[in-house]
Scaffold this motif. Structure first.
Motif, PDB file in Angstrom:
ATOM      1  N   ASN A   1      24.107  -7.095  57.868  1.00 57.54           N
ATOM      2  CA  ASN A   1      24.601  -6.135  56.995  1.00 57.54           C
ATOM      3  C   ASN A   1      24.222  -4.782  57.247  1.00 57.54           C
ATOM      4  O   ASN A   1      24.143  -3.823  55.904  1.00 57.54           O
TER       5      ASN A   1
ATOM      6  N   PRO B   1      25.048  -0.827  58.020  1.00 52.53           N
ATOM      7  CA  PRO B   1      26.215  -0.088  57.436  1.00 52.53           C
ATOM      8  C   PRO B   1      27.035   0.331  58.725  1.00 52.53           C
ATOM      9  O   PRO B   1      26.772   0.108  59.753  1.00 52.53           O
TER      10      PRO B   1
ATOM     11  N   ASN C   1      33.369  -1.766  46.201  1.00 52.52           N
ATOM     12  CA  ASN C   1      33.017  -1.109  44.900  1.00 52.52           C
ATOM     13  C   ASN C   1      33.300  -2.051  43.385  1.00 52.52           C
ATOM     14  O   ASN C   1      33.447  -1.579  42.674  1.00 52.52           O
TER      15      ASN C   1
ATOM     16  N   ASP D   1      31.827   3.550  50.385  1.00 50.65           N
ATOM     17  CA  ASP D   1      32.497   2.382  50.026  1.00 50.65           C
ATOM     18  C   ASP D   1      31.229   1.258  50.099  1.00 50.65           C
ATOM     19  O   ASP D   1      30.702   1.321  51.165  1.00 50.65           O
ATOM     20  N   ARG D   2      31.119   0.386  48.962  1.00 50.67           N
ATOM     21  CA  ARG D   2      30.335  -0.959  49.070  1.00 50.67           C
ATOM     22  C   ARG D   2      31.176  -2.267  49.533  1.00 50.67           C
ATOM     23  O   ARG D   2      32.085  -2.400  48.524  1.00 50.67           O
TER      24      ARG D   2
ATOM     25  N   GLU E   1      31.505  -6.291  49.979  1.00 44.17           N
ATOM     26  CA  GLU E   1      30.742  -7.639  49.471  1.00 44.17           C
ATOM     27  C   GLU E   1      31.698  -8.735  50.168  1.00 44.17           C
ATOM     28  O   GLU E   1      32.822  -8.683  49.417  1.00 44.17           O
TER      29      GLU E   1
ATOM     30  N   ASP F   1      27.413  -7.652  52.601  1.00 43.96           N
ATOM     31  CA  ASP F   1      26.902  -6.723  51.624  1.00 43.96           C
ATOM     32  C   ASP F   1      26.578  -5.361  52.251  1.00 43.96           C
ATOM     33  O   ASP F   1      25.268  -5.184  52.634  1.00 43.96           O
TER      34      ASP F   1
ATOM     35  N   TYR G   1      27.568  -0.894  53.303  1.00 46.88           N
ATOM     36  CA  TYR G   1      28.143   0.218  52.882  1.00 46.88           C
ATOM     37  C   TYR G   1      28.676   0.929  54.450  1.00 46.88           C
ATOM     38  O   TYR G   1      28.636   0.713  55.308  1.00 46.88           O
TER      39      TYR G   1
END
Length: 203
Positions: free
Chosen positions: A39, A41, A136, A186-187, A189, A199, A201
């Motif tokens: 996870n 970035p 998001n 942006d996130r 998931e 999860d 970014y």
């Protein structure tokens, strides 16, 4: 380790990009430098203004094989993960217009985030697996493996006629409809049967 990816393996996704629905699997590859784990970035590349998310199920090859029969192909993977096939759509579109390969749009560094793997034995039916991508907090893509054009076994058998599969290789199995642009901040998931496996970014 190599990353093999299947394009246009969900009919509605092929249609949303105005692509023909294929009659045999569409194959492309990503280098090991595309892999993004734990996870970490995703760093948006400067060379594209239109990077799209494509959530997919990923198979991990469990033993070496070539010219694998479809009826035995299920013996060549034991684990499944979620992955995102990041695609520089602007670059891909230019290359498609000229009939050129997609690698610059698909194979760049960090373009293949992959979650932890889970045993396929955890699933009652591997052809009824729900997965989704939230950005998001909003669901952008939802898929179910019942809609695959080419089964996992068909993919493994097909690829192995051309490319020897080795233990640890990863196979991205295609994305459902709903792909779209990501932006810095942006996130993302990724949810597999109710469990959040991805999860991270965009930076």
């Amino acid at each position: 380790m190599k990353i093999i990816a299947i394009g246009r393996n969900y009919a509605e996704h092929a249609k949303e990009l105005n692509n023909p629905v294929p009659t045999t699997p569409v194959i492309f590859m990503k280098p090991d430098t595309a892999l993004l784990k734990d996870n970490k970035p995703f760093y948006h590349p400067e060379f594209s203004q239109d990077v799209h998310h494509e959530i997919e199920l990923v198979l991990k090859v469990s033993k070496e094989g070539k010219h694998i029969s479809e009826k035995f192909a299920g013996n060549y993977f034991e684990e499944i993960a979620l992955g995102v096939d990041f695609t520089a759509r602007d670059i891909q579109s230019k290359h498609k217009e000229k009939g050129l390969p997609w690698e610059l749009a698909k194979a760049f560094d960090g373009s293949a985030p992959v979650s932890n793997f889970v045993p396929k034995a955890n699933f009652a039916d591997i052809y009824n697996i729900n997965f989704s991508l939230n950005i998001n907090g909003e669901t952008r893509q939802q898929g179910n493996t019942k809609d695959l054009l080419f089964s996992f076994e068909r993919i493994i058998a097909f690829v192995s006629q051309y490319i020897t599969l080795k233990k640890g290789d990863l196979i991205f199995t295609g994305t459902p409809e709903g792909v779209g642009k990501v932006a810095i901040g942006d996130r993302l998931e990724g949810i597999l049967e109710g469990e959040k496996l991805l999860d991270f970014y965009v930076k």
